[in-house]
Design a protein around this motif. Structure first.
Motif, short mmCIF file in Angstrom:
data_model
loop_
_atom_site.label_atom_id
_atom_site.label_comp_id
_atom_site.label_asym_id
_atom_site.label_seq_id
_atom_site.Cartn_x
_atom_site.Cartn_y
_atom_site.Cartn_z
N ILE A 157 4.44 0.92 -10.12
CA ILE A 157 4.04 1.04 -8.72
C ILE A 157 2.67 1.71 -8.59
O ILE A 157 1.81 1.26 -7.82
CB ILE A 157 5.09 1.84 -7.92
N LEU A 158 2.45 2.79 -9.34
CA LEU A 158 1.21 3.56 -9.20
C LEU A 158 0.06 3.00 -10.04
O LEU A 158 -1.09 3.05 -9.62
CB LEU A 158 1.45 5.02 -9.58
N LYS A 171 2.66 8.82 -2.70
CA LYS A 171 2.10 8.98 -4.04
C LYS A 171 2.45 10.35 -4.61
O LYS A 171 2.81 10.47 -5.79
CB LYS A 171 0.58 8.80 -4.02
N ARG A 172 2.34 11.38 -3.78
CA ARG A 172 2.71 12.72 -4.23
C ARG A 172 4.17 12.78 -4.64
O ARG A 172 4.51 13.38 -5.67
CB ARG A 172 2.44 13.72 -3.11
N ILE A 173 5.02 12.16 -3.84
CA ILE A 173 6.45 12.15 -4.15
C ILE A 173 6.70 11.42 -5.47
O ILE A 173 7.45 11.91 -6.34
CB ILE A 173 7.25 11.48 -3.01
N LEU A 174 6.06 10.28 -5.63
CA LEU A 174 6.27 9.49 -6.84
C LEU A 174 5.76 10.21 -8.08
O LEU A 174 6.40 10.17 -9.13
CB LEU A 174 5.60 8.12 -6.69
N TYR A 175 4.63 10.87 -7.96
CA TYR A 175 4.12 11.64 -9.11
C TYR A 175 5.07 12.78 -9.47
O TYR A 175 5.26 13.09 -10.66
CB TYR A 175 2.72 12.19 -8.83
N SER A 176 5.67 13.39 -8.47
CA SER A 176 6.64 14.45 -8.75
C SER A 176 7.85 13.89 -9.48
O SER A 176 8.34 14.48 -10.45
CB SER A 176 7.09 15.11 -7.44
N LYS A 221 0.85 -1.18 0.00
CA LYS A 221 0.00 0.00 0.00
C LYS A 221 0.89 1.24 0.00
O LYS A 221 1.93 1.26 0.66
CB LYS A 221 -0.92 0.00 1.22
N ILE A 222 0.48 2.25 -0.74
CA ILE A 222 1.29 3.46 -0.87
C ILE A 222 0.54 4.61 -0.21
O ILE A 222 -0.61 4.88 -0.53
CB ILE A 222 1.56 3.78 -2.35
N SER A 223 1.21 5.29 0.70
CA SER A 223 0.59 6.40 1.40
C SER A 223 0.35 7.57 0.45
O SER A 223 0.97 7.67 -0.61
CB SER A 223 1.48 6.86 2.56
N TYR A 224 -0.57 8.47 0.85
CA TYR A 224 -0.85 9.65 0.04
C TYR A 224 0.41 10.47 -0.17
O TYR A 224 0.68 10.96 -1.27
CB TYR A 224 -1.93 10.50 0.73
N ARG A 225 1.20 10.62 0.90
CA ARG A 225 2.44 11.39 0.81
C ARG A 225 3.40 10.78 -0.21
O ARG A 225 3.98 11.48 -1.04
CB ARG A 225 3.12 11.47 2.18
N MET A 262 -1.84 19.54 -9.03
CA MET A 262 -1.40 20.77 -8.36
C MET A 262 -2.52 21.38 -7.54
O MET A 262 -2.33 21.77 -6.37
CB MET A 262 -0.88 21.78 -9.39
N ILE A 263 -3.70 21.48 -8.14
CA ILE A 263 -4.83 22.10 -7.45
C ILE A 263 -5.30 21.24 -6.28
O ILE A 263 -5.56 21.74 -5.18
CB ILE A 263 -5.99 22.35 -8.44
N LYS A 264 -5.37 19.93 -6.50
CA LYS A 264 -5.82 19.03 -5.43
C LYS A 264 -4.86 19.07 -4.25
O LYS A 264 -5.29 19.15 -3.09
CB LYS A 264 -5.91 17.60 -5.98
N GLU A 265 -3.55 19.03 -4.53
CA GLU A 265 -2.56 19.06 -3.46
C GLU A 265 -2.62 20.39 -2.70
O GLU A 265 -2.51 20.41 -1.47
CB GLU A 265 -1.16 18.85 -4.04
#
Length: 366
Positions: A60-61, A10-15, A4-8, A291-294
């Motif tokens: 991963i995602l 996921k944000r890092i991986l998308y970046s 399981k991947i945490s929200y944090r 960007m907007i969601k974050e």
């Protein structure tokens, strides 16, 4: 079977993914030539990381194993060009124009071979194995152990070279016996020895044991490398390719990556890497949405902290304003995207990428 991947995270991986994809698009054409030059040979390590990030993170995602395989194949092809450059220009070692140990050592060789194997392009893997040279010349190419031995073992397996195999299995056993041999290497070496001895029970036991200990052993790794183990996946594929029954299925070594049906990819020179108008629109739209969601998520969190910490009100207000600036930046990206799409036929895809790259690269308007 996945972690399981945490929200944090996921944000890092998308970046990482955003950054790597843009850098890939801007640089891949440099490697779309039969021969590369000194600068590209030196900089190939950057392209390795870019391709690794894209392939790993898409898997991963999004569970997109095909993209993982494809970008692993690109890694192998780029590194082949790098080895080819060095083999054609071996006199650069004498001139000390750059550190050969950082350029063509056992780790790089193993990475090239593992990447070809993971991509299921065994024809490319054999081609890559046959350009390896002087990996044990430690005065010129230090820091390869034990990957120099592992690379030659892979070469021996791929080419049925018994003499090369025996020689390097013995070297690997001696390395395994050293007190300084790290635990992760011990697992990898024991997996190799089990494959070499055709011991299926021991192979599957070692794969399971590595899986249990992996997260603890790689706490210092980057986020996108913590979810599965490259070495073990490639070795499990080799074991299956050699006729062994591999039963492993863990997040570290997922069974879905271990298919051995061979895939032949086109050479880099023949691939069209340009981005379509539709894909460009999707790329920008997803970035804007994230960007907007974050920003909105962060504002909610900051406001909650503000309620609990009135003494630092000005600090929290500044943080909220920073997030509002991110929303405004997303709106500017939206307008930039629309303008580019209106003039798409008159703008090359590289120019389009260059116009929006500041929103995707680390430290820029994010």
């Amino acid at each position: 079977m996945k972690y399981k991947i945490s929200y944090r995270n996921k944000r890092i991986l998308y970046s990482y993914l955003d950054n790597s994809f843009i850098r890939f698009m801007e640089n891949i054409k440099n490697y779309q030539q039969e021969k590369i030059d000194f600068v590209l040979a030196r900089d190939a390590i950057d392209m390795y990381h870019i391709c690794q990030d894209i392939g790993n993170i898409m898997y991963i995602l999004n569970e997109d194993k095909e993209t993982l395989f494809k970008y692993r194949n690109y890694i192998a092809q780029i590194y082949y060009k790098r080895f080819e450059f060095n083999s054609d220009n071996d006199n650069i070692l004498e001139g000390e124009r750059y550190n050969a140990g950082d350029s063509i050592n056992g780790y790089v060789a193993a990475n090239m071979l593992f990447s070809a194997i993971i991509s299921k392009d065994f024809r490319l893997a054999r081609k890559c194995s046959n350009i390896l040279y002087n990996l044990s010349d430690y005065d010129k190419r230090p820091c390869g152990q034990p990957y120099d031995f592992i690379s030659y073992i892979l070469k021996a397996w791929l080419n049925d070279d018994t003499a090369l195999l025996v020689k390097n299995i013995e070297k690997l056993k001696k390395f395994r016996a050293q007190k300084t041999c790290k635990m992760l290497f011990r697992y990898i070496i024991d997996i190799i020895l089990a494959i070499n001895e055709k011991n299926e029970n021991e192979l599957n036991r070692q794969l399971e044991e590595l899986s249990k200990s992996y997260k603890r052993m790689v706490s210092h790794f980057s986020d996108e490398e913590k979810y599965f183990n490259r070495d073990a996946v490639a070795l499990a594929i080799m074991a299956k390719k050699m006729g062994m029954n591999v039963t492993i299925n863990t997040p570290v070594i997922p069974a879905e990556l271990l298919d051995i049906t061979e895939i032949h990819y086109e050479s880099l020179e023949k691939i069209d890497f340009s981005i379509s108008k539709e894909d460009f629109n999707t790329l920008c739209s997803l970035k804007i949405e994230r960007m907007i969601k974050e920003a909105h998520t962060n504002i909610k969190i900051i406001k909650k902290h503000l309620e609990e910490d009135e003494e630092n009100r000005e600090f929290h207000i500044e943080l909220i304003n920073n997030q509002k600036n991110k929303i405004q930046s997303a709106k500017i990206l939206e307008e930039t995207k629309k303008d580019i799409l209106k003039n798409w036929d008159n703008i090359g895809y590289l120019q389009a990428i260059n116009k929006i790259d500041k929103w995707f690269l680390f430290g820029q308007n994010k």
